[in-house]
Design an enzyme around this catalytic site. Structure first.
Site, PDB file in Angstrom:
ATOM      1  N   ARG A  80      16.273  -9.555  -3.041  1.00 13.81           N
ATOM      2  CA  ARG A  80      15.105  -9.914  -2.223  1.00 13.81           C
ATOM      3  C   ARG A  80      13.900 -10.244  -3.109  1.00 13.81           C
ATOM      4  O   ARG A  80      13.112 -11.145  -2.795  1.00 13.81           O
ATOM      5  CB  ARG A  80      14.796  -8.794  -1.227  1.00 13.81           C
ATOM      6  CG  ARG A  80      13.852  -9.228  -0.133  1.00 13.81           C
ATOM      7  CD  ARG A  80      13.731  -8.195   0.962  1.00 13.81           C
ATOM      8  NE  ARG A  80      13.138  -6.958   0.482  1.00 13.81           N
ATOM      9  CZ  ARG A  80      13.042  -5.847   1.207  1.00 13.81           C
ATOM     10  NH1 ARG A  80      13.513  -5.803   2.445  1.00 13.81           N
ATOM     11  NH2 ARG A  80      12.485  -4.772   0.723  1.00 13.81           N
ATOM     12  N   LYS A 183       8.543 -10.708   0.304  1.00 16.78           N
ATOM     13  CA  LYS A 183       7.652  -9.549   0.175  1.00 16.78           C
ATOM     14  C   LYS A 183       6.460  -9.893  -0.727  1.00 16.78           C
ATOM     15  O   LYS A 183       6.286  -9.335  -1.818  1.00 16.78           O
ATOM     16  CB  LYS A 183       8.460  -8.361  -0.360  1.00 16.78           C
ATOM     17  CG  LYS A 183       7.995  -7.028   0.205  1.00 16.78           C
ATOM     18  CD  LYS A 183       9.059  -5.967   0.050  1.00 16.78           C
ATOM     19  CE  LYS A 183       8.524  -4.564   0.133  1.00 16.78           C
ATOM     20  NZ  LYS A 183       7.812  -4.240   1.350  1.00 16.78           N
ATOM     21  N   GLU A 219       7.765  -7.926  13.990  1.00 15.89           N
ATOM     22  CA  GLU A 219       8.040  -6.620  13.377  1.00 15.89           C
ATOM     23  C   GLU A 219       6.838  -5.702  13.442  1.00 15.89           C
ATOM     24  O   GLU A 219       5.767  -6.081  13.876  1.00 15.89           O
ATOM     25  CB  GLU A 219       8.574  -6.771  11.961  1.00 15.89           C
ATOM     26  CG  GLU A 219       7.673  -7.479  10.997  1.00 15.89           C
ATOM     27  CD  GLU A 219       8.299  -7.605   9.611  1.00 15.89           C
ATOM     28  OE1 GLU A 219       9.078  -6.737   9.204  1.00 15.89           O
ATOM     29  OE2 GLU A 219       7.972  -8.594   8.926  1.00 15.89           O
TER      30      GLU A 219
HETATM   31  N1  PLP Z   1       9.036  -5.317   7.044  1.00  7.64           N
HETATM   32  C1  PLP Z   1       8.021  -5.298   6.174  1.00  7.64           C
HETATM   33  C2  PLP Z   1       6.898  -6.238   6.397  1.00  7.64           C
HETATM   34  C3  PLP Z   1       8.044  -4.408   5.083  1.00  7.64           C
HETATM   35  O1  PLP Z   1       7.034  -4.353   4.225  1.00  7.64           O
HETATM   36  C4  PLP Z   1       9.137  -3.553   4.933  1.00  7.64           C
HETATM   37  C5  PLP Z   1       9.217  -2.664   3.781  1.00  7.64           C
HETATM   38  O2  PLP Z   1       9.798  -2.963   2.796  1.00  7.64           O
HETATM   39  C6  PLP Z   1      10.180  -3.612   5.869  1.00  7.64           C
HETATM   40  C7  PLP Z   1      10.095  -4.499   6.914  1.00  7.64           C
HETATM   41  C8  PLP Z   1      11.373  -2.754   5.728  1.00  7.64           C
HETATM   42  O3  PLP Z   1      12.231  -3.256   4.729  1.00  7.64           O
HETATM   43  P1  PLP Z   1      13.172  -2.304   3.920  1.00  7.64           P
HETATM   44  O4  PLP Z   1      14.031  -1.582   4.879  1.00  7.64           O
HETATM   45  O5  PLP Z   1      13.955  -3.194   3.034  1.00  7.64           O
HETATM   46  O6  PLP Z   1      12.291  -1.374   3.164  1.00  7.64           O
HETATM   47  C1  COI Z   2       8.626  -0.110   2.074  1.00  3.66           C
HETATM   48  O1  COI Z   2       9.121   0.345   3.088  1.00  3.66           O
HETATM   49  O2  COI Z   2       9.159  -0.014   0.959  1.00  3.66           O
HETATM   50  C2  COI Z   2       7.382  -0.812   2.086  1.00  3.66           C
HETATM   51  O3  COI Z   2       7.183  -1.589   1.215  1.00  3.66           O
HETATM   52  C3  COI Z   2       6.448  -0.544   3.168  1.00  3.66           C
HETATM   53  C4  COI Z   2       5.005  -0.508   2.771  1.00  3.66           C
HETATM   54  C5  COI Z   2       4.611   0.687   2.003  1.00  3.66           C
HETATM   55  C6  COI Z   2       4.501  -1.785   2.246  1.00  3.66           C
END
Ligand code: PLP
Ligand code: COI
Length: 339
Positions: A80, A183, A219
């Site tokens: 990612r 991200k 989201e």
């Molecule tokens: N959506 C956003 C905008 C996020 O910042 C995050 C955090 O990483 C997620 C979703 C959840 O993603 P993940 O499960 O890979 O941490």
């Molecule tokens: C995560 O879940 O890792 C995130 O990045 C969420 C937030 C702290 C930006």
């Protein structure tokens, strides 16, 4: 031994001993450097500072009952980060370099990995920034990749307790063909105002809608959204949401426990029909949602009427944590041991 109140750790920055860094210069990555400084020295015209050439990642490592450190799905985060790098025209980080950097950062901060049973974990934050100077709007030719770690507790202060979410059509997080699916640090700056208004109203987060039609659920701030009904796990499909690795894992676990999984558009009125809803992410794990307030329609959707998370959210939460802590077999190959 360090003196940390593991059980009451917030989700925040806490200094650890070392971080790991490397630069991309003259078309190639240099060697990994271990640093004990919390600061970086950067050119004032670095592209990250002016034009937002920056992306980050977030993953966690857990201490098992067996005393082994378990890192969760690092490869997905590495992939990612490179998707973000491509979108923002930054140098990609080879998977092996990414892995070496995070393992090195964990190994040199072993004493900060929260103990088994504390409910806390070691949060790993890789970041990639355009560190080379430009004044014209152009990609940098130099990049800095850093990994720091910090022990954390639950993201939403409620922990595994129902939170409230706000739907407001006054704010967008990301455009359909913009950067919502990667991200990029700028996505979070774009969401800050909406998030602070939600927090001031007692909401854990904004539940963002698609910014084109304001019709579909996107989201929940820093976490994906899911709803459950009729033994189906339903999560939005949208070009402007971040593909969550937690959500991807929950979809596998839902199938494993005999549920159907649907990834599709979710219109706001469908909220009425869900038995359970939640937010999921690395930081949030699963945050059950107890109430969603739709500001413009002055309508509220209520869940968890007895004040407790629903049974399926609870089951998925427990299963995910059991794999992460090593209490349940890692059938999917999600864990990498750090010794
Ligand atoms: N959506 C956003 C905008 C996020 O910042 C995050 C955090 O990483 C997620 C979703 C959840 O993603 P993940 O499960 O890979 O941490
Ligand atoms: C995560 O879940 O890792 C995130 O990045 C969420 C937030 C702290 C930006």
């Amino acid at each position: 031994m360090i003196n940390i109140d593991w059980k009451n750790l917030p989700f925040g920055y806490q200094k650890t001993d070392y971080n790991v860094r490397t630069y991309f210069r003259n078309g190639r990555w240099g060697s990994l450097e271990l640093s004990s400084s919390e600061y970086i020295n950067m050119h004032m015209a670095a592209t990250t500072l002016h034009y937002g050439q920056e992306a980050f990642e977030g993953m966690k490592a857990f201490m098992g009952k067996d005393g082994k450190i378990r890192l969760f799905r690092w490869e997905e985060n590495a992939k990612r980060m490179n998707a973000s790098a491509r979108k923002l025209m930054m140098a990609e980080v080879p998977l092996e370099l990414f892995k070496k950097a995070i393992i090195k950062a964990i190994k040199h901060n072993k004493k900060y990995v929260p103990p088994y049973g504390s409910g806390a974990s070691l949060y790993i934050r890789p970041l990639l920034v355009g560190s080379g100077p430009q004044v014209g709007v152009k990609p940098a030719t130099e990049y800095l990749f850093i990994v720091f770690v910090t022990p954390v507790g639950p993201y939403f202060k409620e922990g595994f307790k129902p939170v409230q979410m706000l739907i407001s059509r006054k704010y967008d997080r990301a455009a359909p063909q913009g950067t919502g699916h990667v991200k990029a640090g700028g996505n979070y700056a774009a969401g800050l105002e909406a998030m602070s208004i939600a927090h001031a109203g007692g909401y854990a987060s904004v539940l963002f809608l698609d910014s084109k039609d304001k019709k579909y659920i996107d989201e929940c701030g820093p976490a994906n959204f899911f709803g459950i009904k009729n033994n189906i796990y339903i999560t939005p499909k949208s070009p402007s949401i971040l593909p969550s690795i937690t959500n991807m894992s929950l979809m596998s676990l839902a199938e494993e426990i005999g549920m159907k999984v649907e990834r599709r558009q979710v219109e706001v009125p469908e909220l009425e029909t869900f038995e359970e809803v939640g937010a999921c992410g690395t930081a949030a794990v699963i945050s059950p949602i107890g109430r969603i307030f739709d500001e413009e329609n002055n309508k509220s959707y209520d869940y968890c009427k007895d004040g407790n998370p629903g049974p399926i959210s609870t089951k998925l939460y427990e299963k995910l944590q059991a794999i992460q802590n090593g209490d349940e077999e890692d059938k999917f190959g999600w864990i990498e041991f750090v010794d």
